[in-house]
Design a protein around this motif. Structure first.
Motif, PDB file in Angstrom:
ATOM      1  N   ARG A   8     -58.601 -35.920 -34.201  1.00  0.00           N
ATOM      2  CA  ARG A   8     -59.544 -34.795 -34.091  1.00  0.00           C
ATOM      3  C   ARG A   8     -60.477 -34.762 -35.291  1.00  0.00           C
ATOM      4  O   ARG A   8     -61.684 -34.583 -35.159  1.00  0.00           O
ATOM      5  N   ILE A   9     -59.900 -34.935 -36.478  1.00  0.00           N
ATOM      6  CA  ILE A   9     -60.711 -34.936 -37.704  1.00  0.00           C
ATOM      7  C   ILE A   9     -61.721 -36.081 -37.650  1.00  0.00           C
ATOM      8  O   ILE A   9     -62.914 -35.887 -37.886  1.00  0.00           O
ATOM      9  N   LEU A  10     -61.255 -37.281 -37.323  1.00  0.00           N
ATOM     10  CA  LEU A  10     -62.141 -38.448 -37.265  1.00  0.00           C
ATOM     11  C   LEU A  10     -63.221 -38.303 -36.198  1.00  0.00           C
ATOM     12  O   LEU A  10     -64.360 -38.730 -36.405  1.00  0.00           O
ATOM     13  N   ALA A  22     -64.407 -27.520 -45.237  1.00  0.00           N
ATOM     14  CA  ALA A  22     -64.181 -26.273 -44.498  1.00  0.00           C
ATOM     15  C   ALA A  22     -64.781 -26.348 -43.094  1.00  0.00           C
ATOM     16  O   ALA A  22     -64.137 -25.950 -42.116  1.00  0.00           O
ATOM     17  N   GLU A  23     -66.005 -26.882 -42.998  1.00  0.00           N
ATOM     18  CA  GLU A  23     -66.659 -27.004 -41.682  1.00  0.00           C
ATOM     19  C   GLU A  23     -65.906 -27.994 -40.793  1.00  0.00           C
ATOM     20  O   GLU A  23     -65.673 -27.732 -39.612  1.00  0.00           O
ATOM     21  N   LEU A  24     -65.531 -29.115 -41.375  1.00  0.00           N
ATOM     22  CA  LEU A  24     -64.797 -30.132 -40.621  1.00  0.00           C
ATOM     23  C   LEU A  24     -63.430 -29.595 -40.183  1.00  0.00           C
ATOM     24  O   LEU A  24     -63.003 -29.812 -39.049  1.00  0.00           O
ATOM     25  N   ALA A  25     -62.761 -28.877 -41.092  1.00  0.00           N
ATOM     26  CA  ALA A  25     -61.455 -28.298 -40.771  1.00  0.00           C
ATOM     27  C   ALA A  25     -61.566 -27.323 -39.604  1.00  0.00           C
ATOM     28  O   ALA A  25     -60.720 -27.325 -38.706  1.00  0.00           O
ATOM     29  N   ALA A  33     -57.302 -27.431 -46.537  1.00  0.00           N
ATOM     30  CA  ALA A  33     -56.403 -28.245 -47.367  1.00  0.00           C
ATOM     31  C   ALA A  33     -55.827 -29.414 -46.559  1.00  0.00           C
ATOM     32  O   ALA A  33     -55.771 -30.546 -47.044  1.00  0.00           O
ATOM     33  N   THR A  34     -55.426 -29.128 -45.330  1.00  0.00           N
ATOM     34  CA  THR A  34     -54.897 -30.184 -44.455  1.00  0.00           C
ATOM     35  C   THR A  34     -55.971 -31.219 -44.177  1.00  0.00           C
ATOM     36  O   THR A  34     -55.720 -32.430 -44.234  1.00  0.00           O
ATOM     37  N   CYS A  35     -57.169 -30.745 -43.892  1.00  0.00           N
ATOM     38  CA  CYS A  35     -58.288 -31.647 -43.597  1.00  0.00           C
ATOM     39  C   CYS A  35     -58.571 -32.558 -44.789  1.00  0.00           C
ATOM     40  O   CYS A  35     -58.691 -33.775 -44.633  1.00  0.00           O
TER      41      CYS A  35
END
Length: 151
Positions: A8-10, A22-25, A33-35
């Motif tokens: 999902r992140i990629l 923050a935007e990507l998370a 923090a996880t992102c």
């Protein structure tokens, strides 16, 4: 191995690497923090190789792109290494690919115009070592140039 969160992140990151954590998370539905931690892990693992600017060559005055398919004289065991070493030094060569088959190497060359290309070809390309044959293909249009993966 990548899990669904990494994918999902990629998926969002590859479309816009300028997004802040923050935007990507938020788009990936994880905490910032996880992102950030996952991005660092993927960078360390070599999954994310680089963030780079994509520059429009035409905007800088380069109107000609030629793809050169080159067959090398492979009677010399160092032909590939010597050819690649010298081809890398040519500033107008923007991409080098090697192949198995009749064509050994493909060079992508940019130039301001045909006269400039001819100058590069005569002074730099034809002086490369171990060339047995060259086929030039003039680029007419880029119909798809996308490095986005189906994640």
């Amino acid at each position: 191995m990548l899990d669904d969160t990494d994918r999902r992140i990629l998926r969002h990151y590859q479309h816009d690497a300028t997004l802040g954590p923050a935007e990507l998370a938020e788009l990936a539905n994880v905490t910032p923090a996880t992102c950030a931690r996952r991005l660092e892990k993927m960078q360390a693992a070599g999954i994310i190789r680089a963030n780079r600017a994509v520059i429009d060559w035409h905007a800088l005055g380069y109107e000609v792109e030629v793809s050169l398919r080159i067959t090398l004289d492979k009677t010399n065991p160092r032909a590939f290494d010597e050819f690649i070493l010298e081809a890398r030094a040519i500033t107008h060569v923007v991409e080098i690919q090697t192949f198995l088959g009749r064509v050994d190497v493909r060079l992508s060359v940019i130039a301001r115009d045909m006269a400039h290309y001819q100058s590069i070809y005569r002074s730099s390309i034809l002086t490369l070592p171990h060339i047995a044959d060259i086929e030039a293909l003039m680029h007419v249009a880029h119909l798809k140039s996308d490095e986005v993966l189906p994640l």
